[in-house]
Scaffold this motif. Structure first.
Motif, PDB file in Angstrom:
ATOM      1  N   ALA A   1       0.827  -1.211   0.000  1.00  0.00           N
ATOM      2  CA  ALA A   1       0.000   0.000   0.000  1.00  0.00           C
ATOM      3  C   ALA A   1       0.858   1.258   0.000  1.00  0.00           C
ATOM      4  CB  ALA A   1      -0.923  -0.012   1.209  1.00  0.00           C
ATOM      5  N   ILE A   2       1.906   1.277   0.796  1.00  0.00           N
ATOM      6  CA  ILE A   2       2.777   2.459   0.851  1.00  0.00           C
ATOM      7  C   ILE A   2       3.506   2.640  -0.475  1.00  0.00           C
ATOM      8  CG2 ILE A   2       4.811   3.454   1.972  1.00  0.00           C
ATOM      9  CD1 ILE A   2       3.801   2.156   4.572  1.00  0.00           C
ATOM     10  N   GLN A   3       3.947   1.537  -1.059  1.00  0.00           N
ATOM     11  CA  GLN A   3       4.586   1.625  -2.372  1.00  0.00           C
ATOM     12  C   GLN A   3       3.609   2.182  -3.407  1.00  0.00           C
ATOM     13  OE1 GLN A   3       5.759  -2.490  -2.767  1.00  0.00           O
ATOM     14  NE2 GLN A   3       7.859  -2.099  -2.086  1.00  0.00           N
ATOM     15  N   ALA A   4       2.364   1.750  -3.338  1.00  0.00           N
ATOM     16  CA  ALA A   4       1.355   2.231  -4.274  1.00  0.00           C
ATOM     17  C   ALA A   4       1.067   3.709  -4.050  1.00  0.00           C
ATOM     18  CB  ALA A   4       0.071   1.417  -4.117  1.00  0.00           C
ATOM     19  N   TYR A   5       1.032   4.133  -2.792  1.00  0.00           N
ATOM     20  CA  TYR A   5       0.781   5.547  -2.516  1.00  0.00           C
ATOM     21  C   TYR A   5       1.921   6.412  -3.041  1.00  0.00           C
ATOM     22  CZ  TYR A   5      -0.072   9.969  -0.296  1.00  0.00           C
ATOM     23  OH  TYR A   5      -0.286  11.312  -0.098  1.00  0.00           O
ATOM     24  N   VAL A   6       3.150   5.977  -2.805  1.00  0.00           N
ATOM     25  CA  VAL A   6       4.318   6.743  -3.279  1.00  0.00           C
ATOM     26  C   VAL A   6       4.296   6.820  -4.792  1.00  0.00           C
ATOM     27  CG1 VAL A   6       6.834   6.693  -3.481  1.00  0.00           C
ATOM     28  CG2 VAL A   6       5.749   6.242  -1.266  1.00  0.00           C
ATOM     29  N   LYS A   7       3.941   5.730  -5.459  1.00  0.00           N
ATOM     30  CA  LYS A   7       3.873   5.730  -6.908  1.00  0.00           C
ATOM     31  C   LYS A   7       2.831   6.714  -7.390  1.00  0.00           C
ATOM     32  CE  LYS A   7       3.291   2.601 -10.856  1.00  0.00           C
ATOM     33  NZ  LYS A   7       3.030   1.191 -11.268  1.00  0.00           N
ATOM     34  N   SER A   8       1.653   6.735  -6.734  1.00  0.00           N
ATOM     35  CA  SER A   8       0.591   7.661  -7.132  1.00  0.00           C
ATOM     36  C   SER A   8       1.013   9.112  -6.890  1.00  0.00           C
ATOM     37  CB  SER A   8      -0.689   7.362  -6.352  1.00  0.00           C
ATOM     38  OG  SER A   8      -0.558   7.711  -4.978  1.00  0.00           O
ATOM     39  N   LEU A   9       1.772   9.324  -5.830  1.00  0.00           N
ATOM     40  CA  LEU A   9       2.257  10.680  -5.523  1.00  0.00           C
ATOM     41  C   LEU A   9       3.236  11.152  -6.590  1.00  0.00           C
ATOM     42  CD1 LEU A   9       1.886  12.693  -3.118  1.00  0.00           C
ATOM     43  CD2 LEU A   9       4.037  11.791  -2.205  1.00  0.00           C
ATOM     44  N   ASN A  10       4.100  10.243  -7.014  1.00  0.00           N
ATOM     45  CA  ASN A  10       5.076  10.605  -8.043  1.00  0.00           C
ATOM     46  C   ASN A  10       4.410  10.908  -9.370  1.00  0.00           C
ATOM     47  OD1 ASN A  10       7.237  10.298  -6.304  1.00  0.00           O
ATOM     48  ND2 ASN A  10       7.615   8.151  -6.853  1.00  0.00           N
ATOM     49  N   VAL A  11       3.321  10.168  -9.680  1.00  0.00           N
ATOM     50  CA  VAL A  11       2.582  10.402 -10.923  1.00  0.00           C
ATOM     51  C   VAL A  11       1.955  11.795 -10.895  1.00  0.00           C
ATOM     52  CG1 VAL A  11       0.558   9.721 -12.265  1.00  0.00           C
ATOM     53  CG2 VAL A  11       2.138   7.980 -11.408  1.00  0.00           C
ATOM     54  N   VAL A  12       1.369  12.138  -9.767  1.00  0.00           N
ATOM     55  CA  VAL A  12       0.742  13.456  -9.622  1.00  0.00           C
ATOM     56  C   VAL A  12       1.771  14.567  -9.736  1.00  0.00           C
ATOM     57  CG1 VAL A  12      -0.452  14.981  -8.009  1.00  0.00           C
ATOM     58  CG2 VAL A  12      -1.187  12.595  -8.247  1.00  0.00           C
ATOM     59  N   ASN A  13       2.919  14.379  -9.104  1.00  0.00           N
ATOM     60  CA  ASN A  13       3.967  15.412  -9.096  1.00  0.00           C
ATOM     61  C   ASN A  13       4.587  15.608 -10.478  1.00  0.00           C
ATOM     62  OD1 ASN A  13       3.589  15.936  -6.408  1.00  0.00           O
ATOM     63  ND2 ASN A  13       5.209  14.541  -5.700  1.00  0.00           N
ATOM     64  N   LYS A  14       4.534  14.575 -11.310  1.00  0.00           N
ATOM     65  CA  LYS A  14       5.065  14.730 -12.668  1.00  0.00           C
ATOM     66  C   LYS A  14       4.144  15.605 -13.502  1.00  0.00           C
ATOM     67  CE  LYS A  14       7.673  10.393 -12.975  1.00  0.00           C
ATOM     68  NZ  LYS A  14       7.778   9.067 -13.616  1.00  0.00           N
TER      69      LYS A  14
END
Length: 413
Positions: free
Chosen positions: A400-413
């Motif tokens: 779940a944390i890995q998925a959240y970090v991935k989603s955060l990185n997508v948004v920040n891009k």
């Protein structure tokens, strides 16, 4: 082999679903789930009829018997005597009650010592009394790099004018297990009393009150599978002399004299069941021996889970862990932040998407949080384990944390 499936069957809350998924309880430091025998004991007490004390009828006498059994169980839990165990609303209220009594003995020129790593209950209860008495307050500092107490100047901080030292056994925020023995030894060298906050420690490792050298020890049953109930364990010779605030007709003998008003009898009636649940995980001829054995098993299992999560979080570059060095003992309590993420939002996202119940904030360890600058960004995210957590749940948290970090990185891009 730790009997995780057998343990999990003892906790009805683990069957709860949220958004179609089984709930994963990672908020143990804030309060554990209640074991089935505890729930049944509360129901039994209230179903059969509760009563106040000193009556000449069955329900009153039964209530007194429950209290006696609860004192014996709590004494076995921490290595004390039953007549040294008092109950209250929670540890904080009991600390304030004791501090009000102690301040009567403090005079100009005295000082008390607290720490920067503690939950504020084990700070403000004593410092408020010190302010009322007009005496000095000193702090044992925390090292922000190691997240341990800096004891290098201990002999100067605790001196011949120190009347009380208050320190935690383990940090409820970052999990650091403190060097309580060194603090205790120095306190006793100068004749000071020691108040120990064991609220976060008791759920995770064995306590021996006399080995610690504590005149006052506090814990809360709802942290270790029991009901909402505070417990104060006070050395008999100190307790006898303690001049507590009380109603005139109330008992003058220990431990009852500290217990103001009508107690939470249904919770007290369930305390023994919670402690017996811990004992059931061990072996031995006595309850204390079973408790000792059980803690050894629980500690090994919980630390295994904690290592798994810590290792995984360390591999995620966006995650910052707040923990003492490898050489320092820790409870299975893991505080972290995610770069650029609001801790409250992270916890909400984990609950909504994975049914992972995890908390954020400073957890009343506000001095430590301020010193680390944590409160400026919303506090820590804290994962805390109990022996009913499974390896599968830890893997889900990691995913779940890995998925959240991935989603955060997508948004920040």
């Amino acid at each position: 082999m730790f009997p995780i499936e057998e343990v999990r069957r003892q906790f009805p809350a683990l069957t709860r679903k949220y958004n179609g998924k089984l709930a994963v309880y990672m908020d143990g430091p804030g309060g554990s789930q209640a074991a089935k025998p505890v729930i049944e004991a509360i129901i039994s007490y209230m179903t059969n009829g509760g009563a106040n004390l000193h009556g000449e009828f069955p329900t009153s006498k039964e209530t007194e018997q429950y209290i006696e059994k609860a004192r014996k169980a709590a004494a076995d839990l921490v290595g004390a005597k039953p007549n040294e165990v008092a109950f209250g609303q929670n540890s904080t209220s009991l600390m304030f009650a004791v501090s009000r009594a102690l301040k009567k003995t403090w005079t100009s020129g005295d000082n008390i010592v607290v720490t920067e790593i503690d939950h504020r209950s084990n700070v403000d209860s004593w410092t408020t009394a010190a302010e009322d008495a007009g005496i000095e307050v000193r702090f044992i500092p925390v090292d922000p790099k190691t997240l341990t107490l800096d004891l290098s100047n201990l002999n100067n901080i605790i001196d011949e004018n120190t009347k009380l030292v208050a320190a935690t056994l383990a940090s409820n925020a970052v999990g650091t297990i403190t060097d309580i023995k060194t603090i205790s030894n120095r306190a006793h060298e100068v004749g000071a009393m020691l108040a120990v906050d064991a609220v976060h420690a008791v759920p995770h490792f064995l306590i021996n009150r006399d080995q610690i050298g504590a005149q006052f020890l506090f814990c809360s049953a709802y942290k270790f599978f029991g009901p909402h109930l505070g417990i104060a364990v006070i050395k008999e010779e100190v307790f006898e002399k303690l001049s507590v605030y009380k109603l005139q007709p109330a008992p003058t003998y220990i431990p009852d004299k500290l217990e103001t008003g009508t107690q939470n009898h249904e919770a007290i009636a369930a305390l023994e069941a919670g402690i017996n649940f811990i004992a059931s995980l061990g072996i031995g001829a006595t309850r204390r021996e079973k408790i000792e054995s059980a803690y050894a098993r629980m500690e090994e299992y919980e630390n295994k889970l904690a290592r798994k999560l810590r290792t995984a979080l360390e591999s995620i570059s966006e995650v910052t862990l707040y923990q003492a060095p490898e050489s320092v003992a820790k409870t299975p309590t893991i505080a972290f932040t995610i770069n650029g993420a609001d801790p409250v939002e992270v916890c909400r996202w984990l609950a909504e998407n994975y049914a992972i119940f995890i908390a954020s904030g400073d957890f009343y360890a506000s001095t430590l949080a301020d010193k680390l600058g944590i409160n400026e960004s919303g506090g820590w995210i804290r994962a805390g384990f109990a022996p009913y957590n499974s390896e599968e749940e830890i893997e889900m948290v990691i995913e779940a944390i890995q998925a959240y970090v991935k989603s955060l990185n997508v948004v920040n891009k």
